[in-house]
Design an enzyme around this catalytic site. Structure first.
Site, PDB file in Angstrom:
ATOM      1  N   HIS A  52      58.878  40.148   5.188  1.00 36.33           N
ATOM      2  CA  HIS A  52      57.743  40.794   4.527  1.00 36.33           C
ATOM      3  C   HIS A  52      56.397  40.195   4.952  1.00 36.33           C
ATOM      4  CE1 HIS A  52      55.131  42.520   1.512  1.00 36.33           C
ATOM      5  NE2 HIS A  52      54.974  41.357   0.917  1.00 36.33           N
ATOM      6  N   GLU A  80      52.631  32.481  -5.268  1.00 37.26           N
ATOM      7  CA  GLU A  80      53.270  33.243  -6.344  1.00 37.26           C
ATOM      8  C   GLU A  80      54.774  32.980  -6.415  1.00 37.26           C
ATOM      9  OE1 GLU A  80      51.828  34.705  -8.621  1.00 37.26           O
ATOM     10  OE2 GLU A  80      53.213  36.121  -9.528  1.00 37.26           O
ATOM     11  N   ASP A  81      55.420  32.956  -5.277  1.00 40.71           N
ATOM     12  CA  ASP A  81      56.889  32.982  -5.281  1.00 40.71           C
ATOM     13  C   ASP A  81      57.582  31.698  -4.840  1.00 40.71           C
ATOM     14  OD1 ASP A  81      56.788  35.563  -6.151  1.00 40.71           O
ATOM     15  OD2 ASP A  81      56.973  36.444  -4.161  1.00 40.71           O
ATOM     16  N   ASP A 143      49.543  44.449   2.370  1.00 40.72           N
ATOM     17  CA  ASP A 143      50.733  44.046   1.611  1.00 40.72           C
ATOM     18  C   ASP A 143      51.341  45.270   0.939  1.00 40.72           C
ATOM     19  OD1 ASP A 143      52.562  42.386   0.145  1.00 40.72           O
ATOM     20  OD2 ASP A 143      51.171  42.376  -1.554  1.00 40.72           O
TER      21      ASP A 143
END
Ligand code: MN
Length: 726
Positions: A52, A80-81, A143
């Site tokens: 991604h 964020e992840d 994105d």
């Protein structure tokens, strides 16, 4: 399954082709970093997560953004992840990259799908406003584009909500930023999920007519290109069917079938110079029939998003209308990539390779009114200025009036949050209650069950009516004691002003009737209502005035005739007794605090206690220092010592009368009508149906005393009134 290698190579190719100034070493490092951080994470289709960010970086490179943006795209989901932190990214890749990643993260947390229709436009603006750097928005759009491309692996519910966001927020933003190509793809992809049947139908039609369309487009292209080469204008021509969503939208909005639509087809003629643009236009108009009213000159008047082109719609021999767009290569790049072209330009300058990007400069210089820098700037500043949008820690958008504070925010979440607020964090830092919130701030409210509730100061700090009314609501409910004291004081004051004895209210037979008229369950309820300002004392008294006067006349008060002893409510008299006056409250209980034992002459303040009236402290008492605590501010009242000559003295009368029903009541009412502070009335039976009362009360002076004596002598059945022993 898609592999790391496929995407890595695709990204490198895009960089080589569209972003040749990119620092490849940094890109390599960012790829390794992101790959490491996302290790083990999978996308919905089962492929490794790193695909991604690679794909997003590829799109970012395609639109020509710079190295920082490409690095940020690679790292955009790390904060964020994964366990990556802002500081870590800043240390590895620089402050700018870290800020870009943080900006994208912030936008990722926004729950646009929960927004109401009318907020959407404002939120597109917010989107811009909160991105200090417009590259954040560009990366975020890329994105979203990749997410939209891979949407088939999501649940149906997610497909719909994400596609709605895309349609409402991202596509219009892409349009505003002049990124036509991306806008089209976003719209078509979103449509596919929002109206699958409509989309399929349209695609089926286009498919069925594909050959027909290709033949038609081929013939038009050939005709134009032959004509232009015969007059020596170098050009490239391409024909296309307009993107699906634009056809779909026109069908819906015009209520037409696809056969009835104009401009299904668009041809693009790209030439070298502006004068060639106008030359080509002339030729087109000579070759085909012009459709009136459809010519637009966006070269002399560019669109706000910097788009430049000549548009005209004409009808060919077969009677099929089509649009022709004529522009230079430079204009074309801008049309495709919009604001992003700005970075291409900047990179060119930095690398000293000015020639290649000459066109952008010309574009920028050519636009005096809509200078690109100005344009980008105005995108960010031209915001609605009466509202501010902030976020909960979980990314929910809260809209508040401009100038709002954490207090407004807390009450916008829930009154329970506001009422138990003990502190606030703005962007993860402790902030004061009155700090002004800015677009994009993440606000967190610290609460505690033992919080003492809002302070009256908050009413002047908060900006929103919502917060203000909720705070008032709280005082109404929670400050009941205080409100009752305040309310009772002003209610009784009003009664006295009308020469009505507050003692009448102690008549238990009369009370239910009064409460009915007042529409309250109890007198305390009514005092509370007056105390918080929901009802004025004048109005309340007005409602029961007649009843009270009537009751007063019929003297319905009952006495047993045995030992009569009533004490007036203590708070009626105590405060003068104590030699202290309390501002705004003329009948309340006073007690002197034990902590500082104030004596006359000290600077003093009063604190309204729960249930014990007002306690008096010296101003320099440590407990009084708590007065500066905003939570308690509403409970501190101004108090002062009575001056000596105002200080009343207590005296006693003895009154002898024929015993009868209502006698005691009449005496009390007489005293009250003269605004005399009664301390005590005691009574005893005398032989022969007589009785004697001892009345202790306060007067300022002898003339007041004699008027009291006269009044009591006037009571029916009164035999004798004289000064008492003490
Ligand atoms: Mn992402």
């Amino acid at each position: 399954m898609e592999t790391f290698q496929d995407h890595y190579q695709a990204m490198m190719k895009a960089i080589a082709q569209y972003a040749p100034y990119t620092d490849l070493q940094s890109v390599e490092r960012a790829v390794r970093y992101a790959d490491e951080k996302h290790k083990g994470q999978k996308r919905k289709d089962g492929s490794p997560y790193i695909i991604h960010p690679l794909a997003v970086a590829e799109i970012v490179a395609e639109i020509g953004l710079d190295t920082d943006a490409i690095l940020a795209a690679l790292l955009h989901d790390c904060i964020e992840d994964t366990d990556a932190s802002f500081d870590d990214i800043a240390a590895q890749f620089g402050q700018t990259v870290a800020e870009l990643v943080e900006g994208v993260t912030k936008l990722t947390r926004v729950e646009f799908s929960t927004l109401e229709e009318q907020q959407v436009e404002n939120l597109r603006k917010l989107f811009m406003a909160m991105s200090k750097d417009i590259r954040v928005v560009l990366i975020k759009i890329c994105d979203r584009l990749h997410n939209q491309r891979t949407m088939e692996y999501q649940t149906r519910a997610k497909q719909i909500s994400k596609s709605m966001e895309t349609m409402d927020i991202y596509a219009p933003l892409a349009h505003r930023l002049g990124m036509q190509k991306i806008k089209w793809e976003l719209e078509d992809s979103a449509l596919q999920y929002l109206d699958p049947d409509g989309y399929k139908e349209l695609m089926a039609y286009l498919d069925a007519h594909k050959e027909e369309a290709e033949v038609f487009m081929e013939s038009i292209q050939t005709r134009i290109s032959e004509r232009l080469s015969s007059v020596g204008i170098p050009c490239s021509i391409s024909g296309r069917i307009k993107h699906v969503y634009s056809i779909y939208r026109k069908m819906k909005s015009q209520g037409k079938t696809i056969d009835e639509l104009y401009d299904l087809y668009a041809f693009r003629v790209i030439v070298d110079s502006i004068s060639d643009c106008y030359n080509v236009l002339g030729h087109i108009h000579e070759m085909f029939n012009l459709l009136p009213g459809r010519f637009k000159d966006y070269i002399s008047t560019p669109k706000p998003n910097m788009y430049q082109s000549l548009h005209t719609t004409v009808i060919g021999d077969q009677g099929i209308p089509f649009e022709v767009q004529i522009r230079t290569k430079e204009m074309h790049e801008t049309a495709e990539y919009g604001v992003a072209a700005h970075w291409k330009y900047k990179q060119g300058i930095e690398s000293g390779n000015e020639k290649e990007f000459e066109w952008v400069r010309r574009l920028l210089e050519g636009q005096q009114e809509t200078d690109a820098e100005d344009y980008i700037h105005s995108l960010k500043v031209d915001m609605f200025d009466d509202e501010v949008f902030v976020f909960t820690p979980r990314g929910k958008v809260i809209s508040l009036p401009a100038g709002s504070t954490p207090i407004d925010f807390a009450y916008a979440i829930h009154s329970g949050v506001g009422n138990t607020m003990i502190g606030a964090k703005v962007n993860n830092r402790i902030a004061s209650y009155d700090v002004q919130l800015h677009n994009g701030d993440i606000v967190e409210i610290l609460t505690s069950k033992s919080a003492k509730g809002p302070s009256r100061d908050w009413l002047s700090i908060c900006q929103s009516n919502q917060a203000r009314s909720k705070i008032k609501q709280w005082f109404k409910r929670e400050k009941r004691e205080e409100n009752i004291v305040r309310g009772r004081a002003s209610f009784e004051g009003e009664l006295r002003r009308m020469n009505i004895s507050p003692l009448l209210l102690q008549n238990e037979e009369l009370l239910p009737q009064l409460l009915r008229k007042l529409s309250f369950e109890s007198m305390d309820d009514m005092y509370a209502a007056i105390g918080y300002g929901g009802l004025t004392a004048i109005k309340a008294v007005g409602k029961i005035r007649e009843d009270l006067l009537k009751a007063s006349r019929s003297s319905s008060a009952k006495e047993t005739g045995r030992v009569l002893e009533i004490s007036q409510p203590v708070r009626q008299s105590r405060h003068k007794d104590s030699g202290v006056v309390v501002e705004d409250i003329d009948s309340c209980m006073i007690k002197f605090s034990r902590c500082c034992t104030p004596v006359p002459g000290d600077d003093i303040v009063g604190f309204i206690t729960k249930g014990y009236g007002v306690s008096i402290h010296r101003k320099d008492c440590p407990n009084a220092k708590a007065a500066s605590d905003p939570r308690q501010a509403g409970r501190w009242v101004k108090v002062a010592w009575l001056t000596e000559d105002e200080k009343p003295f207590a005296t006693t009368l003895e009154a002898t009368a024929e015993d009868r029903d209502g006698l005691l009541f009449d005496i009390a009412a007489s005293l009250t009508s003269l605004r005399v502070r009664t301390r005590e009335i005691t009574g005893k039976d005398l032989p022969g149906g007589k009785c004697q009362f001892t009345i202790t009360f306060e007067v300022k002076d002898v003339s007041e005393l004699s008027s009291v004596m006269n009044k009591i002598r006037g009571i029916s059945g009164m035999l004798q009134v004289k000064r008492g022993q003490n």
